[in-house]
Write an enzyme that holds these catalytic residues in place. Structure first.
Site, PDB file in Angstrom:
ATOM      1  N   SER A   1     -11.102  -4.963  -0.023  1.00 52.89           N
ATOM      2  CA  SER A   1     -11.808  -3.850   0.617  1.00 52.89           C
ATOM      3  C   SER A   1     -12.576  -3.053  -0.437  1.00 52.89           C
ATOM      4  O   SER A   1     -11.981  -2.565  -1.401  1.00 52.89           O
ATOM      5  CB  SER A   1     -10.778  -2.949   1.297  1.00 52.89           C
ATOM      6  OG  SER A   1     -11.407  -1.789   1.788  1.00 52.89           O
ATOM      7  N   GLY A   2     -13.873  -2.891  -0.237  1.00 52.73           N
ATOM      8  CA  GLY A   2     -14.720  -2.229  -1.237  1.00 52.73           C
ATOM      9  C   GLY A   2     -14.311  -0.814  -1.584  1.00 52.73           C
ATOM     10  O   GLY A   2     -14.359  -0.406  -2.742  1.00 52.73           O
ATOM     11  N   HIS A   3     -13.880  -0.061  -0.557  1.00 53.24           N
ATOM     12  CA  HIS A   3     -13.662   1.371  -0.827  1.00 53.24           C
ATOM     13  C   HIS A   3     -12.403   1.661  -1.637  1.00 53.24           C
ATOM     14  O   HIS A   3     -12.144   2.808  -1.987  1.00 53.24           O
ATOM     15  CB  HIS A   3     -13.703   2.195   0.468  1.00 53.24           C
ATOM     16  CG  HIS A   3     -12.539   2.033   1.387  1.00 53.24           C
ATOM     17  ND1 HIS A   3     -11.531   2.962   1.450  1.00 53.24           N
ATOM     18  CD2 HIS A   3     -12.222   1.085   2.303  1.00 53.24           C
ATOM     19  CE1 HIS A   3     -10.656   2.596   2.380  1.00 53.24           C
ATOM     20  NE2 HIS A   3     -11.050   1.458   2.902  1.00 53.24           N
TER      21      HIS A   3
ATOM     22  N   GLN B   1      -4.757  -3.799  -2.273  1.00 53.12           N
ATOM     23  CA  GLN B   1      -4.250  -2.824  -3.246  1.00 53.12           C
ATOM     24  C   GLN B   1      -4.121  -3.425  -4.648  1.00 53.12           C
ATOM     25  O   GLN B   1      -3.879  -2.697  -5.605  1.00 53.12           O
ATOM     26  CB  GLN B   1      -2.904  -2.255  -2.791  1.00 53.12           C
ATOM     27  CG  GLN B   1      -2.987  -1.427  -1.519  1.00 53.12           C
ATOM     28  CD  GLN B   1      -3.757  -0.115  -1.690  1.00 53.12           C
ATOM     29  OE1 GLN B   1      -4.011   0.361  -2.795  1.00 53.12           O
ATOM     30  NE2 GLN B   1      -4.147   0.487  -0.571  1.00 53.12           N
TER      31      GLN B   1
ATOM     32  N   THR C   1     -26.364  -9.679  10.842  1.00 48.83           N
ATOM     33  CA  THR C   1     -27.253  -9.499   9.692  1.00 48.83           C
ATOM     34  C   THR C   1     -26.475  -8.892   8.528  1.00 48.83           C
ATOM     35  O   THR C   1     -25.747  -7.917   8.700  1.00 48.83           O
ATOM     36  CB  THR C   1     -28.444  -8.590  10.072  1.00 48.83           C
ATOM     37  OG1 THR C   1     -29.107  -9.199  11.184  1.00 48.83           O
ATOM     38  CG2 THR C   1     -29.409  -8.420   8.915  1.00 48.83           C
TER      39      THR C   1
ATOM     40  N   CYS D   1       2.992  11.050  12.087  1.00 47.16           N
ATOM     41  CA  CYS D   1       3.566  11.896  13.139  1.00 47.16           C
ATOM     42  C   CYS D   1       2.802  11.586  14.421  1.00 47.16           C
ATOM     43  O   CYS D   1       1.647  11.929  14.554  1.00 47.16           O
ATOM     44  CB  CYS D   1       3.391  13.354  12.756  1.00 47.16           C
ATOM     45  SG  CYS D   1       4.314  14.444  13.823  1.00 47.16           S
TER      46      CYS D   1
ATOM     47  N   ASN E   1       0.806  -1.220   0.000  1.00 55.34           N
ATOM     48  CA  ASN E   1       0.000   0.000   0.000  1.00 55.34           C
ATOM     49  C   ASN E   1       0.838   1.269   0.000  1.00 55.34           C
ATOM     50  O   ASN E   1       0.320   2.335  -0.296  1.00 55.34           O
ATOM     51  CB  ASN E   1      -0.960   0.009   1.193  1.00 55.34           C
ATOM     52  CG  ASN E   1      -0.267  -0.322   2.494  1.00 55.34           C
ATOM     53  OD1 ASN E   1       0.392  -1.355   2.610  1.00 55.34           O
ATOM     54  ND2 ASN E   1      -0.388   0.543   3.461  1.00 55.34           N
TER      55      ASN E   1
HETATM   56  N1  PLP Z   1      -4.499  -3.772   3.657  1.00 55.97           N
HETATM   57  C1  PLP Z   1      -4.009  -2.841   2.818  1.00 55.97           C
HETATM   58  C2  PLP Z   1      -2.832  -3.188   1.958  1.00 55.97           C
HETATM   59  C3  PLP Z   1      -4.587  -1.579   2.765  1.00 55.97           C
HETATM   60  O1  PLP Z   1      -4.082  -0.652   1.934  1.00 55.97           O
HETATM   61  C4  PLP Z   1      -5.706  -1.295   3.603  1.00 55.97           C
HETATM   62  C5  PLP Z   1      -6.318   0.044   3.610  1.00 55.97           C
HETATM   63  O2  PLP Z   1      -5.671   1.062   3.472  1.00 55.97           O
HETATM   64  C6  PLP Z   1      -6.192  -2.302   4.437  1.00 55.97           C
HETATM   65  C7  PLP Z   1      -5.553  -3.526   4.433  1.00 55.97           C
HETATM   66  C8  PLP Z   1      -7.376  -2.085   5.331  1.00 55.97           C
HETATM   67  O3  PLP Z   1      -8.565  -1.965   4.591  1.00 55.97           O
HETATM   68  P1  PLP Z   1      -9.919  -1.431   5.260  1.00 55.97           P
HETATM   69  O4  PLP Z   1      -9.864   0.055   5.184  1.00 55.97           O
HETATM   70  O5  PLP Z   1     -11.029  -1.974   4.408  1.00 55.97           O
HETATM   71  O6  PLP Z   1      -9.979  -1.962   6.633  1.00 55.97           O
END
Ligand code: PLP
Length: 387
Positions: free
Chosen positions: A201-203, A181, A239, A327, A153
């Protein structure tokens, strides 16, 4: 040098919900509000929506629908996979992970260590790549799980997951991968990757925040973390979040359908940024492999400056970007990823991550290249450490 709008270059942090995704979700936020566990017609309609979403996700991952678990985020998927798979195999044992994992992985492994399990953290090369032979050498008769991320990431490096998956399969050890990622640009075919478990992760691909996926290969042992009504095959009670589940399936299908286009678009802009920075700032340091890297990821360090000042300067110029050093309590903490790849001290705190997306444009890149070198030079001139 006026920015026409806020220029978003932080797509690895999060993405906006795509209009098609929102449209698919809307009925389930409104009139179709049934509980998928109810037996009446509204419940049946909700159940159909969830099971249809599960089948669509399974098609992208090349697996059975029953191997898909919907969760609240990737952090939950990762916690469930790592602790659930290890604990289900007994109260002692060994785990292998890498030095550059997300904290969701590292802290899950540390929690297991506090319970008495043992862990081996394999290093990465100066380019940020795990050597599969290190994973092979770390195997023990009591190894319960290998957890190596698919793509990093921070520095965007892509790991040889299929090779590591094969090592685990041959040794009879489940392999989990944090694929958060990798979802936009890499193959997510669980069979090709030889993994037992994979988190999304959806977002990160235009579904809402607060929904995740865990792929779990059939017959992989799992101790659930969240118990209750037995939903998701008993693996994750609670649910089901019907609209978000519909949203993540729609977004994942969309991402899989435009993988090539996304790769082409983002990698062209990424390379323009790299070339522009190398031209203007000869002492810029590119972190991570140039070749085995996410197409949308630029990660660089500048000598002798602090990332916070750089990010604030960019924000004032309308550019949303990220770094990796947090930080905390007034003490600058260096990124564990940059330390793992051996970034020299004078470059450790001045790093910048720019991550591109579908809506990134040539004009955004030109504007960035107009602003950034001048901003870096100005900060370096103010910093005694830079000279
Ligand atoms: N793993 C990686 C490599 C990520 O970049 C992130 C989110 O930044 C996560 C896990 C965690 O994802 P979530 O925000 O859905 O908990």
């Amino acid at each position: 040098m006026q920015s026409p709008r806020a220029i978003y270059m932080d797509y690895s942090a999060t993405t906006g919900v795509h209009p098609d995704v929102l449209a698919a979700m809307m009925p389930y936020l409104g009139p179709e509000f049934g509980n998928p566990n109810s037996i009446h017609s509204m419940g049946v309609a909700a159940r159909q929506a969830v099971e249809d979403a599960r089948a669509r996700v399974a098609r992208v991952l090349g697996c059975r629908p029953s191997e898909i678990v919907f969760t609240g985020c990737a952090t939950e998927s990762i916690n469930l996979a790592i602790k659930g798979i290890v604990r289900a195999q007994g109260r002692t044992g060994h785990v292998i992970t890498s030095a550059i994992e997300h904290h969701a992985v590292l802290h899950s492994v540390e929690q297991l260590e506090r319970e008495g399990y043992e862990a081996t953290v394999v290093p990465v090369s100066s380019e940020g790549i795990v050597d599969p032979d290190d994973v092979r050498r770390a195997l023990r008769p009591d190894t319960r799980l290998i957890s190596i991320m698919y793509a990093n990431n921070q520095i965007g490096t892509i790991q040889p997951i299929a090779e590591i998956g094969r090592i685990g399969r041959e040794a009879g050890v489940p392999v989990h991968t944090d694929a958060v990622q990798a979802a936009r640009s890499e193959s997510l075919d669980a069979e090709e990757l030889h993994v037992s478990s994979l988190a999304l992760s959806g977002h990160k691909f235009h579904a809402p925040k607060g929904v995740g996926i865990l792929y779990l290969r059939e017959s992989t042992p799992l101790e659930p973390q969240q118990v209750g009504g037995g939903q998701e095959g008993g693996r994750r009670s609670g649910t089901e979040n019907v609209p978000y589940i519909v949203g993540i399936a729609t977004a994942l299908e969309r991402a899989a359908g435009m993988r090539e286009e996304y790769r082409r678009h983002t990698s062209r802009l990424r390379d323009e940024i790299f070339e522009g920075l190398l031209r203007e700032l000869p002492d810029v340091r590119i972190n991570g492999s140039r070749e085995r890297r996410l197409p949308n990821n630029v990660h660089v360090s500048f000598r002798g400056i602090e990332a916070q000042a750089l990010l604030m300067g960019l924000d004032m110029r309308g550019i949303c970007a990220a770094s990796d050093s947090a930080c905390q309590q007034a003490a600058l903490q260096a990124s564990h990823v940059l330390q793992a790849i051996g970034v020299p001290e004078d470059y450790l705190y001045g790093s910048l991550r720019l991550t591109l997306g579908d809506d990134s444009t040539e004009e955004d890149v030109q504007y960035l290249l107009d602003c950034l070198p001048e901003l870096v030079r100005r900060l370096q001139a103010l910093s005694p450490a830079a000279v």
